[in-house]
Structure formats: structure tokens, C-alpha cells
Design an enzyme around this catalytic site. Structure first.
Site, PDB file in Angstrom:
ATOM      1  N   HIS A  67       0.694  -1.102  -0.232  1.00 30.17           N
ATOM      2  CA  HIS A  67       0.079   0.391  -0.652  1.00 30.17           C
ATOM      3  C   HIS A  67       1.106   1.311   0.162  1.00 30.17           C
ATOM      4  CE1 HIS A  67      -3.340  -2.596   2.052  1.00 30.17           C
ATOM      5  NE2 HIS A  67      -3.265  -2.670   0.768  1.00 30.17           N
ATOM      6  N   ASP A  91      -9.657  -3.383  -0.930  1.00 29.90           N
ATOM      7  CA  ASP A  91      -9.004  -3.041   0.820  1.00 29.90           C
ATOM      8  C   ASP A  91      -9.648  -1.465   1.674  1.00 29.90           C
ATOM      9  OD1 ASP A  91      -6.990  -4.590  -0.272  1.00 29.90           O
ATOM     10  OD2 ASP A  91      -6.200  -2.850   0.439  1.00 29.90           O
ATOM     11  N   ASP A 161      -5.335  -0.596  -8.713  1.00 25.01           N
ATOM     12  CA  ASP A 161      -4.588  -1.278  -7.305  1.00 25.01           C
ATOM     13  C   ASP A 161      -5.727  -2.802  -7.770  1.00 25.01           C
ATOM     14  OD1 ASP A 161      -4.971  -1.120  -3.547  1.00 25.01           O
ATOM     15  OD2 ASP A 161      -4.291  -3.015  -4.902  1.00 25.01           O
ATOM     16  N   THR A 163      -6.650  -6.560  -9.133  1.00 26.65           N
ATOM     17  CA  THR A 163      -6.229  -7.670  -8.768  1.00 26.65           C
ATOM     18  C   THR A 163      -5.798  -8.693 -10.276  1.00 26.65           C
ATOM     19  OG1 THR A 163      -8.733  -8.256  -9.618  1.00 26.65           O
ATOM     20  CG2 THR A 163      -8.478  -8.505  -7.347  1.00 26.65           C
ATOM     21  N   PRO A 168     -12.823  -9.321 -13.957  1.00 23.57           N
ATOM     22  CA  PRO A 168     -12.754  -7.867 -13.927  1.00 23.57           C
ATOM     23  C   PRO A 168     -11.621  -7.229 -14.165  1.00 23.57           C
ATOM     24  CG  PRO A 168     -12.814  -9.070 -11.543  1.00 23.57           C
ATOM     25  CD  PRO A 168     -12.547 -10.413 -12.708  1.00 23.57           C
TER      26      PRO A 168
END
Ligand code: SAM
Length: 285
Positions: A67, A91, A161, A163, A168
Site C-alpha cells: 500500500h 481493501d 490497485d 487483482t 474483471p
């Protein structure tokens, strides 16, 4: 060797011939959303673990590497980023890091799956502590569509950020998407893409940079950093800039930063820009 009563969560990386495992106590949650499957585990040594479609996404213990490195290098490269967008980032850890920068006036998070954020609020509340910041806006729609419809030259930084480029997120790693980012960015604006493992995903990393260049981003820098819970434990973020080079960053500003971090500082920023020899050769080709 695991004892009989121990339980482990294992993620196999068949393409890399490797895997990663966490000793767990119990699975706290599991569901299938319209976009993906999500699990949350309690571990013996890594806090909570979120898994999406069988891939580790975030652990309590080591998420700070990722992050911080997805947010601060770009924010300390841009002279004064006022409007920042995070695509994905459900997240909310990257959003929290972005909002540590006082110069940011608006931080929009565009996450396709609201369930990721709701589960993060429940199991990773420390990552969601900035969600109520008046500068924050959380949208739950497809980032591809949002960026395509974004008003031209209104953004200073776009952070992808997401996957991995399947499901998607697939459409977040191609020239068409990068063209929409270029259009939405102001001159000097910076695109940051999580660009996977330089060791296990080098062809993908090369394709990301090729697509960014094809979209019109001339300047690109790939930063590397540790990320223990991801394949090979070594990850990258690729920065691309509209109309301006990426040679320098605000080193003094990073040295004098007025907020806490666990990993990022000016020295780490400089070190992350250093290119390992195999990578320098591969990315120059
Ligand atoms: N740190 C993680 C990694 O590097 O794999 C990513 C964290 S975050 C959980 C990834 C988020 O991207 C997920 O919540 C997923 O729902 C979201 N996502 C995937 N495709 C998306 C799209 N097209 N638009 C917006 N969000 C998307």
C-alpha cells in the site's frame, strides 16, 4: 513439517512452480459475489488474510509494503497532486496512504465489488480508517467504464490497485484502458499500475510497459519492493507519466514527510528506482 492438528492455507502458483502457505486457525468468511469468490482467514502469525479467487490479496502483517509503495512514490514525484483516483483497491489500504498527503483535495476509489470493501471494514478496520475522510469518495462500479467516461485532464494521479489481469481486472492492463487514463490525466499526471512479480511475470510486465507506451505514455519507471504474501515475495509497481519525464522525485519532501510509514522513505524510494541487471536488460529490449 505441519503437525496433524495444524491447518494451512496454501496458494499454488503452477506457472511458477511455487506456492505460499499460511498457518491458519479458522476460515472466518467465504462468499461468492457477482465478480469473484472472497475468503477471510484467521492466521496464527499474519493476522487476517483475505483471498480473492484463491489468490492472497492482503494480510494484516505485510500489507504496508504494497500500500505504501503503490501510493507514496507517485505522490512524492508529482509536484502537487490534488485529484487522485484509485482503481480497485477495495481493501482501502492504498486510499488510506493517499489521504496522508495534505495536498490531496479529492481521492476517489472506484472498486467494482462492494463486498470487498464491506469485508475489509469488518476484518481490516485499520485499512479503512480514512474512508470517512471528507476528501474520500468510494464508488462501486467498473473502473474501466469509469475511466472511459472521466472528464479529460481532470486527474493528477491514477493508481491501478487491481487483482491479476484475469476476470474483471483483465481490461485494466491494455492499451485502450491506458489511453483513457492518458486522456483523464492532466499534463504531468502519473499512472501507477501494480505490475506483478518481475521474477514470475516478466512477460506480463513487458506487455504492460509496451501497452503504456502504445497509449502515449513516453516516460515509465518500474519500482520493485518486497511483498511476502504475493507470488515470489517480490513485487512491482510501474509508473508512467503524461508529457513529463520520471527522472526526479521530491526527495526533500519525502525526507521531511509529516506522516508515519512502515516501509516507505526517501532512501527506499531511491533504492526502488534502482533496476536489477536482468530487469534492466529485459525492459530495455
Ligand atoms: N493488492 C492486491 C493485488 O495486488 O493483487 C489488490 C488489492 S484489491 C483487493 C484488488 C481489487 O481490484 C479487488 O477488490 C477487485 O474487486 C478489484 N477490481 C478488479 N477488477 C476491477 C475493475 N474492472 N474495476 C474496479 N475494481 C476492480
Amino acid at each position: 513439517m505441519p503437525t496433524q492438528q495444524e491447518q494451512w492455507f496454501d496458494e499454488r502458483h503452477g506457472y511458477a512452480g511455487s506456492s505460499i502457505g499460511f498457518r491458519v486457525t479458522q476460515r472466518l468468511h467465504a462468499e461468492r459475489t457477482p465478480f469473484q469468490s472472497i475468503e477471510v482467514w484467521d492466521t496464527t502469525d499474519w493476522g487476517k488474510l483475505m483471498v480473492i479467487d484463491g489468490c492472497t490479496m492482503v494480510t494484516t502483517r505485510d500489507n504496508f509494503f504494497y500500500h505504501e509503495m503503490m501510493a507514496h512514490p507517485a505522490l512524492f514525484t508529482h509536484p502537487r497532486a490534488r485529484r487522485v483516483v484509485v482503481i480497485g483497491g477495495g481493501d482501502c489500504g492504498t486510499l488510506r496512504e493517499v489521504l496522508k498527503h495534505d495536498e490531496v483535495e479529492s481521492a476517489i476509489q472506484v472498486e467494482i465489488d462492494e463486498r470487498v470493501t464491506r469485508l475489509a471494514e469488518q476484518y481490516f478496520p485499520e485499512l479503512c480508517e480514512s474512508n470517512n475522510d471528507p476528501r474520500a469518495q468510494l464508488l462501486f462500479i467498473d473502473g474501466i467504464q469509469w475511466m472511459a467516461e472521466c472528464e479529460p485532464e481532470t486527474l493528477d494521479i491514477v493508481i491501478v490497485d487491481s487483482t491479476d489481469p484475469i476476470g474483471p481486472a483483465e481490461g485494466l492492463f491494455n492499451e485502450a484502458f491506458y489511453k483513457s487514463c492518458l486522456k483523464a490525466l492532466r499534463n504531468g499526471g502519473i499512472l501507477v499500475q501494480q505490475s506483478e512479480s518481475p521474477l514470475a511475470h516478466l512477460p506480463l510486465l513487458k506487455n504492460i510497459r509496451k501497452a503504456m507506451k502504445g497509449a502515449g505514455f513516453q516516460a515509465q519507471r518500474t519500482l520493485t519492493f518486497p511483498q511476502p504474501c504475493y507470488p515470489t515475495g517480490w513485487w512491482s509497481a510501474t509508473l508512467a507519466r503524461k508529457g513529463v519525464d520520471l527522472e526526479d522525485f521530491r526527495e526533500r519532501g519525502a525526507e521531511m514527510k509529516q506522516f508515519p510509514t512502515c516501509y516507505y522513505n526517501a532512501q527506499i524510494h531511491k533504492a526502488a528506482l534502482a533496476m536489477p541487471e536482468f530487469l534492466r536488460e529485459a525492459l530495455q529490449a
